[in-house]
Design a protein around this motif. Structure first.
Motif, PDB file in Angstrom:
ATOM      1  N   SER A 162      -0.666 102.337  41.107  1.00 57.29           N
ATOM      2  CA  SER A 162      -1.260 101.832  41.646  1.00 57.29           C
ATOM      3  C   SER A 162      -1.130 100.193  40.631  1.00 57.29           C
ATOM      4  CB  SER A 162      -2.923 102.476  42.086  1.00 57.29           C
ATOM      5  OG  SER A 162      -2.440 103.586  43.013  1.00 57.29           O
ATOM      6  N   HIS A 163      -0.067 100.482  39.635  1.00 56.03           N
ATOM      7  CA  HIS A 163       0.061  99.358  38.930  1.00 56.03           C
ATOM      8  C   HIS A 163       1.254  98.552  38.957  1.00 56.03           C
ATOM      9  CE1 HIS A 163      -2.821 102.074  35.017  1.00 56.03           C
ATOM     10  NE2 HIS A 163      -2.801 101.887  36.271  1.00 56.03           N
ATOM     11  N   ILE A 164       1.123  97.411  38.636  1.00 53.58           N
ATOM     12  CA  ILE A 164       1.270  96.323  38.622  1.00 53.58           C
ATOM     13  C   ILE A 164       1.666  96.029  37.368  1.00 53.58           C
ATOM     14  CG2 ILE A 164       0.573  95.084  40.508  1.00 53.58           C
ATOM     15  CD1 ILE A 164       3.105  93.792  41.489  1.00 53.58           C
ATOM     16  N   SER A 165       3.003  95.187  37.160  1.00 53.71           N
ATOM     17  CA  SER A 165       3.261  94.261  35.442  1.00 53.71           C
ATOM     18  C   SER A 165       3.330  93.161  36.188  1.00 53.71           C
ATOM     19  CB  SER A 165       3.962  94.982  34.759  1.00 53.71           C
ATOM     20  OG  SER A 165       5.036  95.789  35.075  1.00 53.71           O
ATOM     21  N   LEU A 166       3.113  92.081  35.647  1.00 55.32           N
ATOM     22  CA  LEU A 166       4.285  90.582  36.284  1.00 55.32           C
ATOM     23  C   LEU A 166       4.074  89.771  34.747  1.00 55.32           C
ATOM     24  CD1 LEU A 166       1.441  91.552  38.620  1.00 55.32           C
ATOM     25  CD2 LEU A 166       2.974  90.323  40.078  1.00 55.32           C
ATOM     26  N   PRO A 170       8.818  93.697  32.981  1.00 53.39           N
ATOM     27  CA  PRO A 170       7.729  94.046  33.639  1.00 53.39           C
ATOM     28  C   PRO A 170       7.998  94.354  35.054  1.00 53.39           C
ATOM     29  CG  PRO A 170       8.435  91.757  33.042  1.00 53.39           C
ATOM     30  CD  PRO A 170       8.546  92.510  32.201  1.00 53.39           C
ATOM     31  N   LEU A 229       4.123  99.021  45.816  1.00 55.01           N
ATOM     32  CA  LEU A 229       3.609  99.723  44.229  1.00 55.01           C
ATOM     33  C   LEU A 229       3.990 101.041  45.043  1.00 55.01           C
ATOM     34  CD1 LEU A 229      -0.453  98.701  44.262  1.00 55.01           C
ATOM     35  CD2 LEU A 229       2.100  97.865  43.324  1.00 55.01           C
ATOM     36  N   ALA A 247       1.526 101.468  48.593  1.00 51.95           N
ATOM     37  CA  ALA A 247       0.295 100.360  48.913  1.00 51.95           C
ATOM     38  C   ALA A 247       1.046  99.139  48.893  1.00 51.95           C
ATOM     39  CB  ALA A 247      -0.399 100.796  48.206  1.00 51.95           C
ATOM     40  N   GLN A 248       0.789  98.130  49.622  1.00 44.39           N
ATOM     41  CA  GLN A 248       1.177  97.306  49.973  1.00 44.39           C
ATOM     42  C   GLN A 248       0.246  95.793  48.688  1.00 44.39           C
ATOM     43  OE1 GLN A 248       3.068  96.122  53.179  1.00 44.39           O
ATOM     44  NE2 GLN A 248       5.303  96.490  52.082  1.00 44.39           N
ATOM     45  N   VAL A 249       0.763  94.974  48.029  1.00 45.00           N
ATOM     46  CA  VAL A 249      -0.049  94.285  48.043  1.00 45.00           C
ATOM     47  C   VAL A 249       0.805  92.824  47.999  1.00 45.00           C
ATOM     48  CG1 VAL A 249      -1.767  94.545  45.673  1.00 45.00           C
ATOM     49  CG2 VAL A 249       0.775  93.649  45.298  1.00 45.00           C
ATOM     50  N   SER A 273      -9.453  94.868  43.002  1.00 43.48           N
ATOM     51  CA  SER A 273      -8.238  95.118  41.709  1.00 43.48           C
ATOM     52  C   SER A 273      -9.057  95.563  40.628  1.00 43.48           C
ATOM     53  CB  SER A 273      -7.430  94.022  41.322  1.00 43.48           C
ATOM     54  OG  SER A 273      -8.454  93.054  40.597  1.00 43.48           O
ATOM     55  N   MET A 333       1.878  87.559  30.478  1.00 44.25           N
ATOM     56  CA  MET A 333       1.816  88.801  31.099  1.00 44.25           C
ATOM     57  C   MET A 333       0.693  89.593  31.527  1.00 44.25           C
ATOM     58  SD  MET A 333       4.290  91.268  31.658  1.00 44.25           S
ATOM     59  CE  MET A 333       4.699  92.860  31.613  1.00 44.25           C
ATOM     60  N   PHE A 334       0.825  89.976  32.474  1.00 46.75           N
ATOM     61  CA  PHE A 334      -0.461  90.425  33.772  1.00 46.75           C
ATOM     62  C   PHE A 334       0.044  91.742  34.323  1.00 46.75           C
ATOM     63  CE2 PHE A 334       0.775  85.822  34.735  1.00 46.75           C
ATOM     64  CZ  PHE A 334      -1.056  85.702  34.639  1.00 46.75           C
ATOM     65  N   LEU A 369      -2.003  94.879  36.152  1.00 49.56           N
ATOM     66  CA  LEU A 369      -2.794  95.068  36.468  1.00 49.56           C
ATOM     67  C   LEU A 369      -2.232  96.729  38.226  1.00 49.56           C
ATOM     68  CD1 LEU A 369      -2.232  91.926  39.354  1.00 49.56           C
ATOM     69  CD2 LEU A 369      -4.514  92.107  37.907  1.00 49.56           C
ATOM     70  N   ALA A 370      -4.019  97.172  38.375  1.00 52.01           N
ATOM     71  CA  ALA A 370      -4.049  98.632  39.251  1.00 52.01           C
ATOM     72  C   ALA A 370      -4.808  98.183  40.481  1.00 52.01           C
ATOM     73  CB  ALA A 370      -4.942  99.306  38.460  1.00 52.01           C
TER      74      ALA A 370
END
Lengths: 304, 62
Positions: free
Chosen positions: A106-110, A134, A202, A206-208, A302, B15-16, B18-19
């Motif tokens: 469920s994580h995303i790094s940007l 990322p 993700l 799931a989509q964001v 989130s 850098m971010f 998130l969950a």
């Protein structure tokens, strides 16, 4: 000597009051809106302490009590801006609980970077991306040479790309390890100023929604309606989006500005800087401009 | 959320991490726009879309 001090005090008080009050107005002009940019963390603290010191001086001068009260009020207003973006304030977007933190799917790094178009140190960004790894990289102010350089090195690691090269400093490049879909490149408000809207899937499936924006900067001699409209437009879109939304890029705005507060009211999105501290992205002045240029980054549903 | 090292630009990269929760988490409400603000903003966007001009700062890199 005392008369001289009084005039200095009146001058400084006027500057402090004007630069505190004018950005609160609804005037959408760079010379007014730009004052907000001077309120970065340390400058605000300096303002605060300067006001305190001047207040103390004012109390010692004949008829300085009124000036002291005004300066004390200025200090309180400045403190009011600062405190929301410190650890003393309640966080607007919360940290992930243990279960959510453990659920890596469920994580995303940007990683968001304004490369500055004339900067040609491609290797620095490429090396940074390889160190940080990322899921999604967003680079703004990219022209074709920038995109060529990134693609030649990172195409094997990032399968999904949205490439919008521009020579006018408004180029955008998004690269992702996670699948992107519904990708759109739009110029919603001003011709020549694109933004990106896409969906990111993700690991959980799931989509964001991801919006990448880089509106025009506020400049002294020009109104800010283009920038404000771009930010507001994204906010309204995000509010009506069925997906949880992330808005990032370089918003050419600061966290405490009237425009950002309006954006939050329109979108309902949360600002992770509230309760966590500042994240200043702008390092030094360019072409006479100075101030912090921050990335606003907000999401619903989130954890952090 | 972290500020990363410089890359030769005048901006720091950010850098971010998130969950995504499966439900809205308890958080402070960011507030909501009243109808007057909404109408004012929508009018500003509409007017701005009609304007024909060159983006600000297009010449800074020259």
């Amino acid at each position: 000597m005392i008369v001289y001090l009084q005039w200095v005090l009146i001058g400084l008080t006027s500057v402090l009051v004007a630069s505190t009050v004018l950005p609160l107005s609804g005037v959408r002009f760079g010379a007014i809106r730009g004052l907000s940019f001077f309120r970065l963390q340390f400058f605000r603290l300096q303002f605060f302490w300067l006001a305190v010191v001047l207040a103390a001086i004012a109390l010692l001068l004949p008829q300085g009590r009124w000036a002291g009260l005004v300066l004390a009020a200025v200090a309180l207003v400045q403190l009011g801006y600062i405190v929301k973006f410190t650890r003393f304030w309640r966080r607007q977007s919360l940290g992930a609980d243990r279960a959510l933190a453990a659920d890596k799917r469920s994580h995303i790094s940007l990683l968001a970077a304004n490369v500055k178009q004339s900067n040609r140190d491609y290797d620095a960004l490429i090396a940074l991306v390889r160190r940080q790894r990322p899921d999604v990289v967003m680079a703004v102010e990219v022209d074709q040479p920038w995109i060529d350089a990134l693609e030649s090195e990172l195409a094997g690691e990032y399968p999904d790309w949205i490439k919008v090269p521009k020579d006018n400093t408004y180029g955008i490049c998004v690269m992702s390890r996670l699948p992107l879909s519904e990708a759109e490149v739009r110029e919603v408000v001003t011709q020549g100023v694109p933004s990106v809207r896409t969906a990111v899937t993700l690991g959980s499936g799931a989509q964001v929604r991801l919006y990448v924006v880089h509106p025009e900067p506020p400049v002294f001699h020009h109104d800010t309606k283009g920038r404000d409209s771009e930010i507001a437009h994204v906010g309204i879109e995000a509010a009506h989006d069925a997906l949880s939304a992330i808005v990032t890029g370089d918003l050419n705005d600061v966290a405490w500005s009237r425009t950002t507060r309006s954006f939050q009211r329109l979108s309902g999105l949360l600002d992770p800087r509230v309760g966590r501290g500042f994240s200043i992205r702008f390092m030094r002045s360019t072409g006479g401009r100075d101030g912090p240029w921050t990335t606003c980054f907000t999401i619903r549903n989130s954890g952090w | 959320m972290a500020r990363l090292e410089k890359i030769g630009s005048d901006h720091f990269p950010m850098m971010f991490r998130l969950a995504l929760a499966d439900r809205p988490m308890e958080s402070i409400d960011a507030g909501s726009a009243d109808p007057a603000e909404q109408a004012h903003i929508e009018r500003m966007i509409w007017e701005e879309k009609k304007r024909e001009r060159t983006p600000i700062g297009s010449d800074w890199e020259d």
